[in-house]
Design a protein around this motif. Structure first.
Motif, PDB file in Angstrom:
ATOM      1  N   THR A  47      43.842  35.908  40.380  1.00  0.00           N
ATOM      2  CA  THR A  47      43.458  36.440  41.787  1.00  0.00           C
ATOM      3  C   THR A  47      44.326  37.569  42.142  1.00  0.00           C
ATOM      4  O   THR A  47      43.706  38.688  42.612  1.00  0.00           O
ATOM      5  CB  THR A  47      43.238  35.191  42.784  1.00  0.00           C
TER       6      THR A  47
ATOM      7  N   THR B 290      43.494  40.665  40.285  1.00  0.00           N
ATOM      8  CA  THR B 290      42.623  41.623  40.773  1.00  0.00           C
ATOM      9  C   THR B 290      42.862  42.268  42.140  1.00  0.00           C
ATOM     10  O   THR B 290      42.441  43.328  42.344  1.00  0.00           O
ATOM     11  CB  THR B 290      41.248  40.682  41.044  1.00  0.00           C
TER      12      THR B 290
ATOM     13  N   TYR C 148      38.333  46.296  48.630  1.00  0.00           N
ATOM     14  CA  TYR C 148      38.523  44.630  48.329  1.00  0.00           C
ATOM     15  C   TYR C 148      37.223  44.041  48.771  1.00  0.00           C
ATOM     16  O   TYR C 148      36.932  42.835  48.155  1.00  0.00           O
ATOM     17  CB  TYR C 148      39.746  44.290  49.234  1.00  0.00           C
TER      18      TYR C 148
ATOM     19  N   ASN D 224      34.543  41.572  46.592  1.00  0.00           N
ATOM     20  CA  ASN D 224      34.171  40.359  47.004  1.00  0.00           C
ATOM     21  C   ASN D 224      32.952  40.084  47.116  1.00  0.00           C
ATOM     22  O   ASN D 224      32.159  39.070  46.765  1.00  0.00           O
ATOM     23  CB  ASN D 224      34.937  39.751  48.432  1.00  0.00           C
TER      24      ASN D 224
ATOM     25  N   LEU E 236      31.496  39.704  43.516  1.00  0.00           N
ATOM     26  CA  LEU E 236      31.700  38.504  42.770  1.00  0.00           C
ATOM     27  C   LEU E 236      30.928  37.363  43.515  1.00  0.00           C
ATOM     28  O   LEU E 236      30.176  36.516  42.563  1.00  0.00           O
ATOM     29  CB  LEU E 236      33.232  37.960  43.249  1.00  0.00           C
ATOM     30  N   HIS E 237      30.546  37.457  44.730  1.00  0.00           N
ATOM     31  CA  HIS E 237      29.704  36.511  45.395  1.00  0.00           C
ATOM     32  C   HIS E 237      28.342  36.809  44.684  1.00  0.00           C
ATOM     33  O   HIS E 237      27.580  35.638  44.437  1.00  0.00           O
ATOM     34  CB  HIS E 237      29.556  36.701  47.033  1.00  0.00           C
TER      35      HIS E 237
ATOM     36  N   VAL F 158      39.279  38.563  52.447  1.00  0.00           N
ATOM     37  CA  VAL F 158      39.767  39.055  51.266  1.00  0.00           C
ATOM     38  C   VAL F 158      40.445  37.982  50.351  1.00  0.00           C
ATOM     39  O   VAL F 158      40.063  37.810  49.303  1.00  0.00           O
ATOM     40  CB  VAL F 158      40.576  40.242  51.347  1.00  0.00           C
TER      41      VAL F 158
ATOM     42  N   ARG G 242      38.706  35.633  47.754  1.00  0.00           N
ATOM     43  CA  ARG G 242      38.320  35.757  46.419  1.00  0.00           C
ATOM     44  C   ARG G 242      38.963  34.661  45.444  1.00  0.00           C
ATOM     45  O   ARG G 242      38.206  34.798  44.326  1.00  0.00           O
ATOM     46  CB  ARG G 242      38.960  37.230  46.054  1.00  0.00           C
TER      47      ARG G 242
ATOM     48  N   LEU H  85      35.870  32.632  44.976  1.00  0.00           N
ATOM     49  CA  LEU H  85      34.907  33.315  44.189  1.00  0.00           C
ATOM     50  C   LEU H  85      35.258  33.415  42.711  1.00  0.00           C
ATOM     51  O   LEU H  85      34.332  33.159  42.007  1.00  0.00           O
ATOM     52  CB  LEU H  85      34.694  34.842  44.763  1.00  0.00           C
TER      53      LEU H  85
END
Length: 902
Positions: free
Chosen positions: A77, A80, A95, A99, A102-103, A143, A146, A149
């Motif tokens: 994490t 990233t 950022y 996210n 990724l969601h 943030v 993440r 995620l």
């Protein structure tokens, strides 16, 4: 590719559009709450930090070996975050954008998983509900969410891979199992709960893939134990696959325990009050938290970013009515488990998978087996909400198949998706700033002192100290034993320049600290940051010179409580430096470096001590250490370059120049950087560059004393005396008391402009400020001589000689004037006329000066200074000095010749 083959493009597009519609406004949010520690304060994101540090430090950038570490090990994490920083540094929008992406990926993968045990319509409903559920705003818009995620992506991918581990002929396919193990490891390196996918795979293997029910398993086990029958082949295959998974999981657990060095993180009763409560309060409260979390999934109308402290009052008695909610939750969960474990039909399989998604990923955060650092955290419901969405979609499927309820069920789902999407969109605005986030939390819960503190911090960051103080004081009223709240009150009073009130607040905080129990580790009973009360109190009282020893005692007390308390050594080193206890200050910084050799600030502070100890070579080495760790450490760049410049060694000048250039890149508005670049250029006889840098410094800082004087000096040395005059005028307009500037101006006026009146005004102003200034007095005597007033010149030189009886050139000039007067008297000439005779003012070549060190050491070129030491100078420098001395001697001989009338 597997996902794309099974899912329709329209479904993926619908999910993507819905996620973007709900979360596009999150791109305007900043870094808030935990983002500050994980992003803004985390050095592991910076390219200058070695990549290996990501695997040595926790999620917040603290070394795992340190006791204050949170022990959250999520290097993938953090990697990233580092990639975000590489492309956009600290631009929050990038950022948040990642996210949201990724969601979207999680939603698509979740839809693919749902297809394994739901029909096409129901699985899409589950995925759509998951995409818009408001409980996810903390995981997506925050943030630091993440971690959820990324872990979820690998968790779902691992589960999908495992479902391919059985071939059409029911034999084991090992490649998907190996891939599953790799993906489980990746999920765990993103967030710890990723490892729970192994349990989900086990449930799927036993109850879905093999079709067992709990009665069937019990019957099989009974037959085996009674010796009536062996394990069926299918069971043996299942056991083999599960053994591989379990062994792999155990290896991951062992590695994880080794990483945290078998230490659990230190939490306080403020983080999780129930964790330190006695039986049965602890058990009753932790069990009650389960229906609280379930209610947040059912009714996410009141969301809060922080559920610690007094948010949820402890359940201290069996007769507390809240126990009914716990009982109802367990009854409902038991009924679902009974239904799913007893029967083999598809509905049972769907329910058991939904329950496994809800229960297993939530176990690490449940507090039931080990305490965690929070009471409730919405982001940890990210994966459990998948199981909840499956249950809702499954219920929708059952109801919609009943003809008279089909329209109603679709209406309910439509309303649910719409209200959730609107709630999610509006909830995102709460994360716009820390102030909006914490004030929104206070609307939900006013019994959490941490929220009052955090609103105060947000106001404090806006320099609104008076209003921040109101929130900090309210925090102390809500939680009177909150040490941090009293510390905040003290700090704010200090910012308001109310030292007495600040000290009182710190003393209250100090009185709340637990007393040291012999033989028991202090850090296990108090948060390490609470020890800052000693640092803050000491920093406050050391402003009083009479209380320095008292401050030192507080630093030593903090160190005695926690020998690895790095900040105490740093602060104590600063104090000892102030007390001129240089050896002890050096030892304090060396001890701190034993605890953290990667701290550039520590190496910088040690270098400052070395400078005070007159050890420039050691200071330069330590400055270099600081710059190795942080190549753009501004103070280390500036002061190391200054040290190189002042060493007088030309070999250091190129590197000093490079460091000053780097410094001005970091601080383009600091005039001192450009001024010192000009000084280096003057040293290197690069007059054009020196003039350019000096002009830049003066442009940034009007009236920059040192830059103006040295620019005038540069012009004077370059035989551009006329250009020097306006610069000197500007210098004297800002600094009318600048004696060196007056001397230089007077010399130029008299020797180059032949303006004895202006020169006389300069020298008289010097004597008005400093009647004992020998050079100003002597040059005034020269003015009298130029004005042909020999008697006054004689008296002036006599007064000068009285001020400096050891200055041979003054005595010699006095003798010459007297000789001239005698010759003129003998010739019958008037003593107030000396036509054809000239006399130059005593000249000096002052060393250039730096801001903050305004006094200039004189480097007179007079013969009386011909024994000036040249030790340590280069051959070229010695030659230059000798040439200057020869020129000065020649000038003095000319003066004496003129005075003697030859």
């Amino acid at each position: 590719v597997l996902v794309a083959e099974i899912l329709d493009f329209e479904e993926i597009l619908l999910l993507t559009g819905l996620v973007v519609g709900c979360y596009w406004n999150s791109l305007s949010c900043g870094f808030v709450f935990d983002d500050v520690s994980a992003i803004l304060d985390n050095k592991d994101l910076r390219p200058s930090t070695p990549l290996r540090n990501l695997f040595l430090n926790d999620f917040w950038g603290t070394p795992m070996a340190e006791e204050r570490s949170h022990k959250s090990y999520r290097p993938l994490t953090v990697l990233t975050f580092r990639l975000n920083y590489l492309f956009s540094e600290l631009s929050a929008a990038s950022y948040h954008l990642l996210n949201v992406i990724l969601h979207t990926v999680v939603c698509v993968l979740f839809l693919r998983v749902c297809r394994l045990f739901l029909d096409k319509t129901s699985s899409l409903v589950a995925a759509l509900l998951f995409a818009v559920h408001p409980i996810h705003t903390e995981a997506v818009t925050g943030v630091v969410g993440r971690a959820e995620l990324l872990s979820s992506i690998f968790l779902l991918a691992a589960f999908l891979a495992y479902t391919k581990s059985t071939s059409a002929d029911h034999s084991i396919v090992w490649a998907p199992i190996a891939l599953t193990v790799v993906l489980v490891a990746a999920a765990t390196l993103c967030k710890e709960q990723g490892i729970t996918v192994v349990g989900i795979c086990c449930v799927h293997e036993v109850f879905v893939a093999q079709g067992f029910t709990l009665p069937m398993l019990l019957d099989t086990l009974r037959h085996v134990l009674q010796g009536k029958d062996g394990f069926p082949y299918a069971v043996l295959q299942t056991l083999l696959k599960l053994i591989v998974l379990v062994i792999s999981t155990l290896l991951l657990v062992i590695v994880r325990v080794q990483v945290i060095q078998s230490q659990l993180p230190v939490f306080t009763r403020f983080d999780n009050p129930a964790a330190v409560s006695p039986t049965p309060t602890r058990q009753l409260t932790f069990n009650y938290l389960l229906p609280v979390n379930a209610w947040l999934l059912l009714n996410p109308s009141e969301l809060c970013c922080d559920w610690t402290m007094g948010t949820i009052p402890l359940v201290e008695s069996l007769i507390d009515l809240r126990n009914l909610a716990t009982l109802a939750f367990y009854m409902f969960l038991g009924l679902l488990a009974y239904h799913s474990l007893r029967y083999r039909h598809s509905s049972a399989k769907t329910v058991i998978m939904a329950l496994s998604l809800i229960v297993l990923p939530f176990i690490p955060a449940s507090n039931l087996f080990f305490p965690v650092g929070f009471v409730v955290a919405e982001r940890v419901l990210y994966v459990p909400s998948m199981g909840f969405c499956v249950l809702v979609a499954h219920g929708f499927k059952i109801v919609s198949h009943k003809g008279n309820l089909k329209k109603i069920s679709w209406l309910i789902i439509g309303v649910l998706l719409t209200t959730h999407a609107v709630k999610t969109f509006n909830r995102n605005w709460d994360w716009e700033s820390e102030y909006t986030l914490f004030t929104s939390a206070l609307k939900v819960n006013k019994n959490n002192a941490k929220l009052w503190n955090n609103v105060g911090h947000a106001l404090e960051n806006q320099n609104n100290y008076a209003k921040a103080l109101q929130y900090f004081l309210q925090a102390t009223r809500v939680q009177p034993d909150d040490i941090g709240a009293h510390m905040n009150v003290g700090r704010t009073y200090k910012n308001l320049n109310k030292s007495k009130e600040a000290e009182d607040a710190y003393l209250v905080a100090k009185s709340l600290m637990p007393q040291v129990i012999p033989g028991k580790k202090y850090a296990t009973r108090v948060a390490p940051n609470h020890l800052n009360v000693y640092i803050n109190l000491a920093n406050l009282i050391r402003a009083n010179e009479s209380r320095l020893e008292e401050a030192d005692q507080l630093y030593r007390q903090a160190i005695s409580m926690r020998p690895d308390f790095k900040q105490a050594y740093i602060s104590r080193g600063e104090l000892l430096l102030k007390m001129n206890k240089l050896t002890e200050a050096r030892d304090a910084y060396l001890r701190a470096l034993e605890l953290d050799r990667t701290n550039a600030d520590l190496w910088y502070n040690l270098a400052i001590v070395n400078i005070e100890m007159k050890d420039p070579s050691e200071a330069l080495k330590n400055f270099n250490h600081a710059l190795e760790l942080n190549p753009r450490h501004k103070l280390a760049l500036f002061n190391s370059a200054l040290l190189m410049q002042e060493s007088g060694e030309p070999k250091f000048w190129p590197e000093a120049n490079r460091r000053f250039l780097t410094y001005v890149e970091e601080e383009p508005d600091d005039a001192n950087g450009y001024f010192n670049l000009g000084m280096l250029a003057m040293d290197a006889n690069e007059n054009a560059a020196a003039e350019r840098w000096m002009r830049k410094a003066i442009g940034l800082q009007a009236g920059f004393r040192s830059a103006l004087f040295n620019l005038a000096l540069l012009y004077s040395q370059s035989k551009r005396e006329i250009d020097a005059l306006p610069v000197l005028d500007e210098l004297l307009r800002h600094h009318p008391e600048h004696i060196k500037g007056l001397i230089l101006k007077g010399d130029i006026l008299m020797n180059h402009k032949k303006d004895t009146h202006g020169a006389k005004a300069c020298f008289e102003r010097i004597l008005h400020m400093d009647p004992t200034n020998v050079q100003g007095k002597h040059n005034l005597c020269v003015v009298y001589f130029e004005e042909r007033d020999l008697p006054r010149a004689e008296r002036c030189l006599e007064e000068t000689l009285a001020l400096a009886p050891n200055e041979e050139y003054v005595r010699r000039h006095l003798n010459i004037v007297r000789g001239k007067m005698a010759a003129m008297s003998a010739a019958g000439q008037p003593l107030t006329s000396a036509e054809g005779a000239t006399m130059s003012a005593k000249e000096e070549k002052p060393k250039r000066v730096k801001e903050g060190v305004e006094e200039v050491a004189e480097e007179s070129l007079a013969s009386s200074q011909s024994d000036k030491r040249t030790k340590g100078k280069s051959t070229k420098e010695i030659k230059d000095i000798e040439e200057k001395r020869a020129a000065a001697l020649k000038r003095l001989e000319e003066i004496e010749r003129i005075l003697s009338g030859d």
